[in-house]
Design a protein around this motif. Structure first.
Motif, PDB file in Angstrom:
ATOM      1  N   ALA A 283      -1.920  -8.913  -4.397  1.00 21.38           N
ATOM      2  CA  ALA A 283      -1.336  -8.936  -3.287  1.00 21.38           C
ATOM      3  C   ALA A 283      -1.628  -7.398  -2.647  1.00 21.38           C
ATOM      4  CB  ALA A 283       0.161  -9.026  -3.449  1.00 21.38           C
ATOM      5  N   LEU A 284      -1.578  -6.529  -3.429  1.00 21.82           N
ATOM      6  CA  LEU A 284      -1.904  -5.365  -3.160  1.00 21.82           C
ATOM      7  C   LEU A 284      -3.122  -4.904  -2.373  1.00 21.82           C
ATOM      8  CD1 LEU A 284      -0.383  -2.947  -5.719  1.00 21.82           C
ATOM      9  CD2 LEU A 284       0.296  -2.882  -3.406  1.00 21.82           C
ATOM     10  N   GLU A 285      -4.192  -5.585  -3.118  1.00 16.78           N
ATOM     11  CA  GLU A 285      -5.609  -5.419  -2.528  1.00 16.78           C
ATOM     12  C   GLU A 285      -5.411  -6.225  -1.180  1.00 16.78           C
ATOM     13  OE1 GLU A 285      -8.513  -5.405  -6.413  1.00 16.78           O
ATOM     14  OE2 GLU A 285      -7.664  -7.265  -5.730  1.00 16.78           O
ATOM     15  N   ARG A 286      -4.982  -7.206  -0.738  1.00 19.79           N
ATOM     16  CA  ARG A 286      -5.056  -7.976   0.477  1.00 19.79           C
ATOM     17  C   ARG A 286      -4.200  -6.977   1.553  1.00 19.79           C
ATOM     18  NH1 ARG A 286      -4.185 -12.631  -3.222  1.00 19.79           N
ATOM     19  NH2 ARG A 286      -2.013 -12.668  -2.687  1.00 19.79           N
ATOM     20  N   ILE A 287      -3.167  -6.440   1.232  1.00 19.92           N
ATOM     21  CA  ILE A 287      -2.371  -5.710   2.221  1.00 19.92           C
ATOM     22  C   ILE A 287      -3.007  -4.212   2.249  1.00 19.92           C
ATOM     23  CG2 ILE A 287      -0.454  -4.458   0.803  1.00 19.92           C
ATOM     24  CD1 ILE A 287       1.453  -6.279   2.776  1.00 19.92           C
ATOM     25  N   SER A 288      -3.647  -3.942   1.418  1.00 22.28           N
ATOM     26  CA  SER A 288      -4.352  -2.527   1.462  1.00 22.28           C
ATOM     27  C   SER A 288      -5.427  -2.349   2.690  1.00 22.28           C
ATOM     28  CB  SER A 288      -5.067  -1.908   0.343  1.00 22.28           C
ATOM     29  OG  SER A 288      -6.262  -2.634   0.083  1.00 22.28           O
ATOM     30  N   VAL A 289      -5.777  -3.445   2.928  1.00 22.34           N
ATOM     31  CA  VAL A 289      -6.855  -3.911   4.109  1.00 22.34           C
ATOM     32  C   VAL A 289      -6.066  -3.316   5.518  1.00 22.34           C
ATOM     33  CG1 VAL A 289      -8.220  -5.122   5.731  1.00 22.34           C
ATOM     34  CG2 VAL A 289      -8.354  -5.777   3.054  1.00 22.34           C
ATOM     35  N   LEU A 290      -4.825  -3.751   5.562  1.00 26.18           N
ATOM     36  CA  LEU A 290      -3.976  -2.858   6.690  1.00 26.18           C
ATOM     37  C   LEU A 290      -3.439  -1.561   6.546  1.00 26.18           C
ATOM     38  CD1 LEU A 290      -1.975  -6.107   8.025  1.00 26.18           C
ATOM     39  CD2 LEU A 290      -3.444  -4.510   9.375  1.00 26.18           C
ATOM     40  N   ALA A 291      -3.105  -1.441   5.309  1.00 21.84           N
ATOM     41  CA  ALA A 291      -2.711   0.078   4.877  1.00 21.84           C
ATOM     42  C   ALA A 291      -4.038   1.084   5.271  1.00 21.84           C
ATOM     43  CB  ALA A 291      -2.265   0.032   3.727  1.00 21.84           C
ATOM     44  N   ASP A 292      -5.239   0.731   4.865  1.00 20.81           N
ATOM     45  CA  ASP A 292      -6.336   1.447   5.312  1.00 20.81           C
ATOM     46  C   ASP A 292      -6.442   1.955   6.790  1.00 20.81           C
ATOM     47  OD1 ASP A 292      -6.937   1.628   2.704  1.00 20.81           O
ATOM     48  OD2 ASP A 292      -8.493   0.194   3.003  1.00 20.81           O
ATOM     49  N   GLN A 293      -5.958   1.199   7.592  1.00 21.62           N
ATOM     50  CA  GLN A 293      -6.040   1.264   8.901  1.00 21.62           C
ATOM     51  C   GLN A 293      -5.025   2.566   9.739  1.00 21.62           C
ATOM     52  OE1 GLN A 293      -8.350  -0.461  10.968  1.00 21.62           O
ATOM     53  NE2 GLN A 293      -8.954  -0.956   8.899  1.00 21.62           N
ATOM     54  N   ARG A 294      -3.952   2.774   8.707  1.00 18.69           N
ATOM     55  CA  ARG A 294      -3.063   3.747   8.913  1.00 18.69           C
ATOM     56  C   ARG A 294      -3.066   4.898   8.260  1.00 18.69           C
ATOM     57  NH1 ARG A 294      -0.223   5.564  13.393  1.00 18.69           N
ATOM     58  NH2 ARG A 294       1.925   5.968  12.942  1.00 18.69           N
ATOM     59  N   ASN A 295      -2.168   4.733   7.270  1.00 17.39           N
ATOM     60  CA  ASN A 295      -1.884   6.151   6.526  1.00 17.39           C
ATOM     61  C   ASN A 295      -2.044   5.678   4.803  1.00 17.39           C
ATOM     62  OD1 ASN A 295       0.458   4.782   6.401  1.00 17.39           O
ATOM     63  ND2 ASN A 295       1.645   6.172   7.287  1.00 17.39           N
ATOM     64  N   ASN A 296      -2.472   4.511   4.698  1.00 16.59           N
ATOM     65  CA  ASN A 296      -2.444   4.043   3.214  1.00 16.59           C
ATOM     66  C   ASN A 296      -1.086   3.844   2.513  1.00 16.59           C
ATOM     67  OD1 ASN A 296      -5.185   3.644   2.349  1.00 16.59           O
ATOM     68  ND2 ASN A 296      -5.602   6.083   2.241  1.00 16.59           N
TER      69      ASN A 296
END
Length: 387
Positions: A283-296
């Motif tokens: 779940a973290l790996e999937r959602i990190s795709v969006l987190a990378d776009q902003r501020n992690n």
């Protein structure tokens, strides 16, 4: 010097030592690898040294004439790695100006010049050091659970290493970059079959900080020699020497006071969550795709009533995401945010099916531990998010 060896052996050992060749050598000879052919033992030894780290390794060969010389590391490695399988003959020619060798294989012949072995600096020797024997399994466990948390910031040099604390029965590895802390405790068993040379380590505790680069090379070398049960380690205040068989790695130790990390770990917690590691990690790996776009940053909403944790990311002007994972939760519900990279790094080195997350408040240290595995503590500082 004249020797005949197997291309595969030569290539394997060249690749091992070449990692201690500096990219910008302060002395021309440091760009070379030292070769020593021993007629008595019928072995060839290779050495590389960057003045901080040295790697020495040996292998069987047919040594017709012994000797010592140095050859350019990159050129030698590039040539030998491309030679076909089979015998390689390395023969030194008479030349008064500098070592000159001919390398012959089934496919052809190469010539190269080197530098006299007398120009190669002496390797550090540890005298009157603390000498211990450590199980390879314990070392590899410690490296896996700590190296990822070291700092890459050279201005905080002591944090670029792993702090090793030796106690009578345990060996502790600690690493921190100022935002997270990994501590691993493994059993330190003496081998009754291994003779102790020199001064054995006393029962009292002592500690050293070893550069992460050194330990990564040691981890790599030990991973290639899985049959070795023990490593002999000799420490003094400035140097460490790791030895097993014909392999020898020496390293400068890091100077400076390592932080008192034990006082950072809370003694008790108001909230606790147990979650399946693979589900949480996926779940973290999937959602990190969006987190990378902003501020992690990823927010964890821990719901004690629903017994689940919801992961959410809001990347402004890009999108948002949300995932929920079942968990066993005790204590009050809480929202807490993290740098998603720190969570992923820890969960990836764990090997257990479940992990335990313990915390007090949204701004105090959070401790993540693998359940039923090596004794490991992973502390992560939450991120403060403006609502």
């Amino acid at each position: 010097m004249k020797l005949i060896c197997n291309q595969s052996d030569f290539n394997t050992h060249l690749s091992l030592v070449s990692r201690a060749v500096p990219s910008r050598p302060t002395l021309p000879v440091l760009a070379n690898i030292l070769l020593e052919a021993n007629e008595e033992t019928q072995r060839v030894y290779l050495v590389a040294f960057d003045l901080n780290l040295s790697i020495r390794t040996g292998f069987d060969a047919q040594v017709e004439v012994g000797g010592k010389l140095t050859l350019p590391a990159k050129l030698l490695t590039d040539i030998v790695s491309r030679l076909p399988d089979g015998e390689v003959v390395l023969e030194e020619q008479e030349d008064e100006s500098a070592p000159f060798v001919i390398l012959t294989s089934a496919s052809g012949q190469y010539q190269m010049r080197g530098i006299a072995a007398t120009e190669f600096p002496e390797l550090p020797i540890v005298e009157n050091g603390q000498l211990i024997h450590l199980p390879v399994e314990a070392l590899l466990e410690g490296f896996q659970g700590s190296l990822f948390a070291t700092s890459s910031d050279e201005s905080k040099q002591v944090l670029t290493g792993v702090h090793l604390t030796m106690q009578p029965e345990t060996l502790e590895f600690a690493a921190t970059d100022g935002h997270r802390l990994a501590v691993v405790e493994t059993a330190k068993q003496e081998s009754e079959e291994t003779p102790v040379k020199g001064k054995a380590a006393p029962d009292s505790e002592f500690d050293v900080t070893v550069p992460a680069k050194t330990l990564r090379e040691l981890e790599r070398m030990l991973g290639m020699r899985q049959l070795v049960p023990m490593v002999t380690v000799n420490f003094n205040p400035t140097q460490a020497v790791f030895e097993w068989g014909d392999q020898r790695l020496t390293s400068r130790l890091l100077e400076g006071q390592y932080p008192n990390y034990r006082q950072l770990i809370p003694k008790q917690f108001a909230r606790q969550m147990t979650v399946e590691r693979r589900l949480f990690l996926s779940a973290l790996e999937r959602i990190s795709v969006l987190a990378d776009q902003r501020n992690n940053v990823v927010k964890l909403s821990i719901d004690a009533k629903a017994q689940q944790v919801t992961l959410s990311v809001d990347a402004q002007d890009v999108g948002s995401g949300k995932e929920s994972v079942s968990a066993q939760i005790s204590g009050d519900s809480i929202d807490v945010a993290f740098n998603v990279k720190y969570l992923l790094d820890g969960l990836k080195v764990f090997t257990t099916s479940e992990v335990q997350v313990q915390m007090n408040t949204a701004t105090s240290p959070v401790v993540i531990t693998p359940l039923g595995s090596v004794k490991m503590t992973y502390l992560v500082m939450p991120v403060q998010v403006r609502s």
